[in-house]
Write a protein that holds these residues in place. Structure first.
Motif, mmCIF file in Angstrom:
data_model
loop_
_atom_site.group_PDB
_atom_site.id
_atom_site.type_symbol
_atom_site.label_atom_id
_atom_site.label_comp_id
_atom_site.label_asym_id
_atom_site.label_seq_id
_atom_site.Cartn_x
_atom_site.Cartn_y
_atom_site.Cartn_z
ATOM 1 N N ASP A 1 -3.260 -18.338 5.199
ATOM 2 C CA ASP A 1 -2.758 -17.509 6.294
ATOM 3 C C ASP A 1 -2.741 -16.059 5.810
ATOM 4 O O ASP A 1 -2.190 -15.759 4.746
ATOM 5 C CB ASP A 1 -1.344 -17.939 6.684
ATOM 6 C CG ASP A 1 -1.312 -19.306 7.344
ATOM 7 O OD1 ASP A 1 -2.385 -19.770 7.788
ATOM 8 O OD2 ASP A 1 -0.229 -19.922 7.402
ATOM 9 N N LEU A 2 -3.320 -15.148 6.589
ATOM 10 C CA LEU A 2 -3.390 -13.732 6.236
ATOM 11 C C LEU A 2 -2.767 -12.902 7.355
ATOM 12 O O LEU A 2 -3.027 -13.168 8.537
ATOM 13 C CB LEU A 2 -4.842 -13.299 6.009
ATOM 14 C CG LEU A 2 -5.566 -13.934 4.813
ATOM 15 C CD1 LEU A 2 -7.072 -13.755 4.934
ATOM 16 C CD2 LEU A 2 -5.066 -13.316 3.515
ATOM 17 N N SER A 3 -1.953 -11.919 6.999
ATOM 18 C CA SER A 3 -1.337 -11.067 8.005
ATOM 19 C C SER A 3 -0.970 -9.718 7.396
ATOM 20 O O SER A 3 -0.907 -9.566 6.172
ATOM 21 C CB SER A 3 -0.087 -11.732 8.595
ATOM 22 O OG SER A 3 0.884 -11.959 7.585
ATOM 23 N N ILE A 4 -0.732 -8.743 8.276
ATOM 24 C CA ILE A 4 -0.307 -7.397 7.881
ATOM 25 C C ILE A 4 1.083 -7.145 8.457
ATOM 26 O O ILE A 4 1.350 -7.480 9.619
ATOM 27 C CB ILE A 4 -1.275 -6.325 8.409
ATOM 28 C CG1 ILE A 4 -2.649 -6.481 7.758
ATOM 29 C CG2 ILE A 4 -0.718 -4.934 8.152
ATOM 30 C CD1 ILE A 4 -2.692 -6.079 6.316
ATOM 31 N N THR B 1 0.810 -1.217 0.000
ATOM 32 C CA THR B 1 0.000 0.000 0.000
ATOM 33 C C THR B 1 0.843 1.267 0.000
ATOM 34 O O THR B 1 0.305 2.361 -0.131
ATOM 35 C CB THR B 1 -0.906 0.054 1.239
ATOM 36 O OG1 THR B 1 -0.096 0.179 2.417
ATOM 37 C CG2 THR B 1 -1.775 -1.175 1.327
ATOM 38 N N GLY B 2 2.141 1.146 0.175
ATOM 39 C CA GLY B 2 3.009 2.311 0.325
ATOM 40 C C GLY B 2 3.501 2.464 1.747
ATOM 41 O O GLY B 2 4.510 3.127 1.991
ATOM 42 N N GLN B 3 2.800 1.850 2.692
ATOM 43 C CA GLN B 3 3.203 1.895 4.099
ATOM 44 C C GLN B 3 3.180 0.509 4.746
ATOM 45 O O GLN B 3 3.909 0.250 5.689
ATOM 46 C CB GLN B 3 2.271 2.830 4.905
ATOM 47 C CG GLN B 3 2.326 4.278 4.479
ATOM 48 C CD GLN B 3 3.679 4.912 4.734
ATOM 49 O OE1 GLN B 3 4.401 4.528 5.653
ATOM 50 N NE2 GLN B 3 4.052 5.889 3.896
ATOM 51 N N ARG B 4 2.328 -0.363 4.224
ATOM 52 C CA ARG B 4 2.169 -1.692 4.820
ATOM 53 C C ARG B 4 2.147 -2.750 3.723
ATOM 54 O O ARG B 4 1.877 -2.469 2.556
ATOM 55 C CB ARG B 4 0.882 -1.772 5.637
ATOM 56 C CG ARG B 4 0.819 -0.814 6.814
ATOM 57 C CD ARG B 4 -0.441 -1.038 7.621
ATOM 58 N NE ARG B 4 -1.648 -0.891 6.803
ATOM 59 C CZ ARG B 4 -2.864 -1.301 7.168
ATOM 60 N NH1 ARG B 4 -3.032 -1.890 8.345
ATOM 61 N NH2 ARG B 4 -3.905 -1.119 6.381
ATOM 62 N N MET B 5 2.406 -3.986 4.169
ATOM 63 C CA MET B 5 2.333 -5.146 3.290
ATOM 64 C C MET B 5 1.256 -6.104 3.829
ATOM 65 O O MET B 5 1.275 -6.466 5.006
ATOM 66 C CB MET B 5 3.671 -5.901 3.248
ATOM 67 C CG MET B 5 4.729 -5.270 2.377
ATOM 68 S SD MET B 5 4.475 -5.645 0.631
ATOM 69 C CE MET B 5 6.123 -5.264 -0.004
ATOM 70 N N GLY B 6 0.334 -6.491 2.942
ATOM 71 C CA GLY B 6 -0.592 -7.562 3.273
ATOM 72 C C GLY B 6 -0.032 -8.866 2.721
ATOM 73 O O GLY B 6 0.408 -8.923 1.571
ATOM 74 N N LEU B 7 -0.028 -9.923 3.530
ATOM 75 C CA LEU B 7 0.588 -11.197 3.143
ATOM 76 C C LEU B 7 -0.463 -12.298 3.150
ATOM 77 O O LEU B 7 -1.215 -12.441 4.118
ATOM 78 C CB LEU B 7 1.718 -11.542 4.115
ATOM 79 C CG LEU B 7 2.407 -12.906 3.950
ATOM 80 C CD1 LEU B 7 3.116 -12.990 2.607
ATOM 81 C CD2 LEU B 7 3.406 -13.130 5.090
ATOM 82 N N VAL B 8 -0.525 -13.076 2.061
ATOM 83 C CA VAL B 8 -1.394 -14.246 1.989
ATOM 84 C C VAL B 8 -0.521 -15.437 1.621
ATOM 85 O O VAL B 8 0.387 -15.328 0.789
ATOM 86 C CB VAL B 8 -2.530 -14.057 0.956
ATOM 87 C CG1 VAL B 8 -1.989 -13.852 -0.448
ATOM 88 C CG2 VAL B 8 -3.494 -15.240 0.997
ATOM 89 N N HIS B 9 -0.796 -16.588 2.265
ATOM 90 C CA HIS B 9 0.097 -17.738 2.086
ATOM 91 C C HIS B 9 -0.685 -19.042 2.182
ATOM 92 O O HIS B 9 -1.459 -19.252 3.107
ATOM 93 C CB HIS B 9 1.192 -17.700 3.165
ATOM 94 C CG HIS B 9 2.032 -18.939 3.223
ATOM 95 N ND1 HIS B 9 2.888 -19.311 2.210
ATOM 96 C CD2 HIS B 9 2.131 -19.895 4.182
ATOM 97 C CE1 HIS B 9 3.489 -20.444 2.545
ATOM 98 N NE2 HIS B 9 3.049 -20.823 3.735
ATOM 99 N N VAL B 10 -0.460 -19.930 1.186
ATOM 100 C CA VAL B 10 -1.022 -21.282 1.184
ATOM 101 C C VAL B 10 0.034 -22.215 0.594
ATOM 102 O O VAL B 10 0.479 -22.009 -0.541
ATOM 103 C CB VAL B 10 -2.311 -21.378 0.333
ATOM 104 C CG1 VAL B 10 -2.856 -22.804 0.376
ATOM 105 C CG2 VAL B 10 -3.364 -20.397 0.805
ATOM 106 N N GLY B 11 0.470 -23.237 1.342
ATOM 107 C CA GLY B 11 1.401 -24.219 0.792
ATOM 108 C C GLY B 11 2.804 -24.079 1.345
ATOM 109 O O GLY B 11 3.000 -23.663 2.499
#
Length: 546
Positions: A172-175, A104-114
């Motif tokens: 898995d979802l995280s910021i 986003t310019g300040q944060r990263m959203g992370l999604v993970h499977v596997g």
């Protein structure tokens, strides 16, 4: 303060696989790697379609929640795979991993499977910020094996979660908060497997640009044997001001690599709606000759975009191909006939020498193949093959060394069945036999679990799961001699006091007398189903549902 991403991506099929089932995408907002599985069941199709489904996230969506965007995009990608399987049943069994970051310019959203991974290098220290969804990682989490043992465990690639079009996906979802100077790495297990954590940290901690770092990482994986497809993305978080001349050197042209660059997903109505956006224009970054990839024509890699390091060359990898020669453009000088004759003789000798060298190389090459082993399909079960999984002039360079009918494919978990379909490379015959022993163990476990489910008894069960009838229990219980001497007719009451002694009665049976046998129907007990331990029940979750 204005933070921007400088990114680079690369992919290589490795030294063992026949094709590349990995896909990668790097753009100004979205970084993603998908590792396809399924072999002949189109793992490359799965990874391409998943990235094609989530690429629209690279567009600027002001005010949107990162985790909601990522979660919806992943579920939509999984639904797309389900639709494809319904339309073409031959794609049944395909799937892929996915690790993606949305900026986003300040944060990263992370999604993970596997089991693809994301790492963060901050202040010289490298940290893995995703957790593998594998059977071996579960054993580590439960304290049953150490992380060191997990690195060489034969089942380290057995996935517990993946995008395969079945049911609801659980990512898995995280910021993550970012800082200037952070360096992110997203990669498939083709890199994280053969290259150690320390080597990754040392390489990422160098002062090389993302482009050069990607090249070095792929070379490290190839030097480690290149047992699988290799795909990685390196992204640096850089602080640039509004008046900083450096800000103009960062280009937002997306980069696509791997299977998605070779066979881009079929366009849909939603895809066409972003055709004129940076994400849509990523389709123009397809591969060129020799599997190379790069920016579109006219793009200058010296202006901060993606490009190979100076002097890099590599077949099947990345980098710009050499200029092809065009037949008919060469210039020939006329020569006297005598010189032509001498030149022809020299050429003949050169051909003979070349043929001799090729013949010798072919012989020693064939001998080398006979020292190689791999595991693959032999009809409906698994076998150990001697040689390499290649054909030369229509002749196979491998043959069945050991066929194992006790390892049917239908009883193997999905991920292991996919690995066998793609073939499992091993270093030696003992390694092949050890891996085969593990596969036979899985097949037997899954058969045992299916038998236990099918043979579970109905009704009341004993401690061992066997129904016991009261009649059978009474019939099998002997009586004591004293009991046999009691009157058979309870209504006769106690004996009279005036009763005179009589002749001795017939001797009572001895205590060793065999009690009367129960009726055959009362002796017969239903077969006991095989008992599963807690560990076996946990492992059986990965077994196919028959």
């Amino acid at each position: 303060m204005t933070l921007v991403l400088r990114f680079a991506a690369g992919s290589h099929k490795g030294l063992i696989r026949e094709g590349n089932e990995d896909s990668g995408y790097a753009g100004p907002r979205l970084l993603a790697v998908a590792d396809g599985m399924g072999g002949a069941a189109a793992g490359e199709v799965a990874s391409s379609e998943v990235l094609g489904s989530i690429v629209r996230l690279d567009e600027d969506v002001p005010g949107a929640d990162l985790l909601t965007l990522l979660g919806d995009a992943v579920q939509g990608a999984n639904d797309r795979l389900r639709q494809m399987v319904e339309e073409d049943p031959q794609l049944e069994g395909m799937g892929c991993t996915l690790t993606a970051m949305l900026w986003t310019g300040q944060r990263m959203g992370l999604v993970h499977v596997g089991d693809s991974r994301a790492y963060l290098l901050r202040d010289g220290s490298l940290v893995q910020i995703t957790q593998d969804h594998t059977w071996v990682q579960r054993l580590v989490d439960e304290g049953r094996i150490t992380p060191e043992e997990a690195e060489t465990h034969p089942q380290r690639s057995l996935l517990m979660r993946a995008l395969d079009g079945r049911g609801q996906v659980e990512p898995d979802l995280s910021i993550r908060e970012v800082r200037a100077g952070d360096r992110y790495l997203i990669c498939s297990d083709g890199l994280s497997g053969p290259v150690s954590h320390q080597t990754l940290q040392d390489t990422l901690g160098s002062y090389y640009s993302p482009e050069q770092t990607v090249q070095e990482l792929i070379q490290l994986a190839l030097r480690g044997g290149g047992p699988d497809n290799i795909t990685c993305i390196v992204a640096d978080v850089i602080d640039v001001g509004a008046t900083d001349t450096m800000s103009g050197q960062f280009n937002d042209v997306p980069v696509v690599v791997g299977a998605v660059a070779e066979t881009p997903p079929a366009p849909t109505a939603a895809d066409r709606s972003i055709a004129d956006t940076p994400a849509g224009r990523a389709a123009g970054l397809g591969r060129g000759p020799q599997g190379a990839f790069g920016p579109p024509e006219g793009y200058d890699p010296g202006q901060g975009g993606f490009g190979p390091a100076e002097g890099y060359e590599g077949e099947g990898g990345y980098g710009y191909p050499a200029e092809p020669s065009v037949y008919g453009t060469e210039e020939f000088d006329e020569e006297p006939p005598a010189k032509r004759k001498r030149k022809g003789l020299t050429a003949s000798l050169a051909v003979l020498v070349t043929l001799g060298l090729l013949g010798g190389a072919g012989y020693f090459g064939y001998q080398w193949t006979q020292d190689q082993y791999y595991i693959g399909e032999d009809g409906d079960h698994v076998a150990i093959f001697q040689g390499v999984n290649q054909n030369l002039a229509g002749l196979s360079l491998s043959s069945v060394h050991e066929s194992h009918s006790d390892a049917p494919l239908k009883w193997l978990p999905q991920d292991q069945r996919a690995q066998v379909n793609r073939t499992i490379s091993v270093g030696s015959l003992p390694d092949a036999q050890k891996t085969m022993s593990d596969l036979v163990g899985w097949a037997k476990l899954c058969q045992k679990a299916a038998t236990a489910n099918a043979a579970a008894p109905q009704g009341t069960q004993g401690t061992q799961g066997t129904t016991v009838t009261k009649t059978a229990f009474v019939a099998a219980t002997p009586t004591t001699p004293g009991e046999r001497e009691k009157p058979r007719n309870p209504a006769a009451g106690a004996p009279s006091a005036t009763t005179t002694p009589s002749a001795p009665a017939t001797p009572a049976p001895t205590q060793n007398a065999t009690p009367p046998a129960a009726a055959p129907s009362e002796q017969t007990q239903p077969p006991q189903p095989p008992a599963l331990s807690d560990d076996e029940r946990s492992r059986a979750e990965a077994c196919p549902k028959q």
